[in-house]
Scaffold this active site. Sequence first.
Site, PDB file in Angstrom:
ATOM      1  N   ASN A 151       0.800  -1.216   0.000  1.00 44.73           N
ATOM      2  CA  ASN A 151       0.000   0.000   0.000  1.00 44.73           C
ATOM      3  C   ASN A 151       0.836   1.271   0.000  1.00 44.73           C
ATOM      4  OD1 ASN A 151       0.319  -1.414   2.667  1.00 44.73           O
ATOM      5  ND2 ASN A 151      -0.189   0.622   3.437  1.00 44.73           N
ATOM      6  N   CYS A 322       4.279  11.059  13.028  1.00 40.91           N
ATOM      7  CA  CYS A 322       4.645  11.743  14.263  1.00 40.91           C
ATOM      8  C   CYS A 322       4.018  11.029  15.454  1.00 40.91           C
ATOM      9  CB  CYS A 322       4.173  13.192  14.222  1.00 40.91           C
ATOM     10  SG  CYS A 322       4.686  14.145  15.667  1.00 40.91           S
TER      11      CYS A 322
END
Length: 371
Positions: A151, A322
Amino acid sequence: MPPIYLDYNASTPIDPAVAAAMQPFLKEAFGNPSSGHWASTPAKAALERARGQVAALIDAAPDEIVFTSGGSEANNLAIKGTFFAPNRHGAHIITSAIEHPAVLAPCRFLERFGASITYVPVDRTGCVDPDDVRRAITPQTTLVSIMHANNEVGTIQPIQEISEIAREHGIRFHTDAAQSVGKISTNVNELSVDLLSIAGHKLYAPKGVGALYVRRGLELEPVIHGAGHESGRRAGTESALLAVGLGTACTMAADLAPMKRIQALRDRCWQALRDRFGEGVVLNGHSTRRLPNTLNVSFIGRIGADILAQLHDVAASTGSACHSGRIELSPVLAAMGVPEKIGMGAIRFSLGRMTTSDEIDQVVERLVAMK
């Protein structure tokens, strides 16, 4: 400037033809497909017609298709259903280091029940070596699960070679085809797979619907227990509405001709970036053996998330995430051995039916303006 969507690998919009096919089922044919009266008849007929449409796309029989809530449930049913099946002969599963979490998480879960998992590596292009799968097989191996196409970088795996190895040893083979269905051929007989997962929202159908192909004769333990829906393989009242959406999308996906235009746009984008950035941009994934709509590139010395933050009206994905204020490299890129200084600058552009050449040119020009 209108927003630009280049994140089709994350999710596709519902195709207008799919929405039109679903519309009548918002008001009519609302009966339970499993009931035996006049209200259930049209719902049951629509459900089975859709099952046939899904089956036709992958060259399967209708009774080999199990409707699910999406690709994640299909993967869970394939993996857990095999592990807990009454006829299971071992507790060892082989998968790859770059699988989607919907495969990796079930495997980790099964370790709590005594499963042993081997995560075969990939090379710098994100490709599995079939010989690594062969070497990983033991007398206890009960399932091999390798995704058809990744993906993030789009690399297409050598599924036929791996499936032949599994078949030689009498081992079930599952492939997560959520990203490949509708983009490249996914004929289950050519691929020689036993189980194949489909996610509706990756091929212009709604979210909340998917399917698992189960080769005739294979026994699976249901993940969702209850009444005997889906031939006893998945409890829960079926949604004719969602099934019709998936079936219509699968009929449209059988025509791969539109992918030629999409691939040309992808290649146009890559060539433009190479011309403008030179050695400042590199390709992640296989140069040719990858999905025709997927372009994962790294901008050297940059942070992909920072670039996309400045392209606030461009939807794309980064090769880093993050966590608790710290930017971490994508596990897929890490498994491929991409150096952190390169991987941190990764952005995945995934194109689709609605992508235009003007949009590609605009994104490139805006990236150049940020140099």
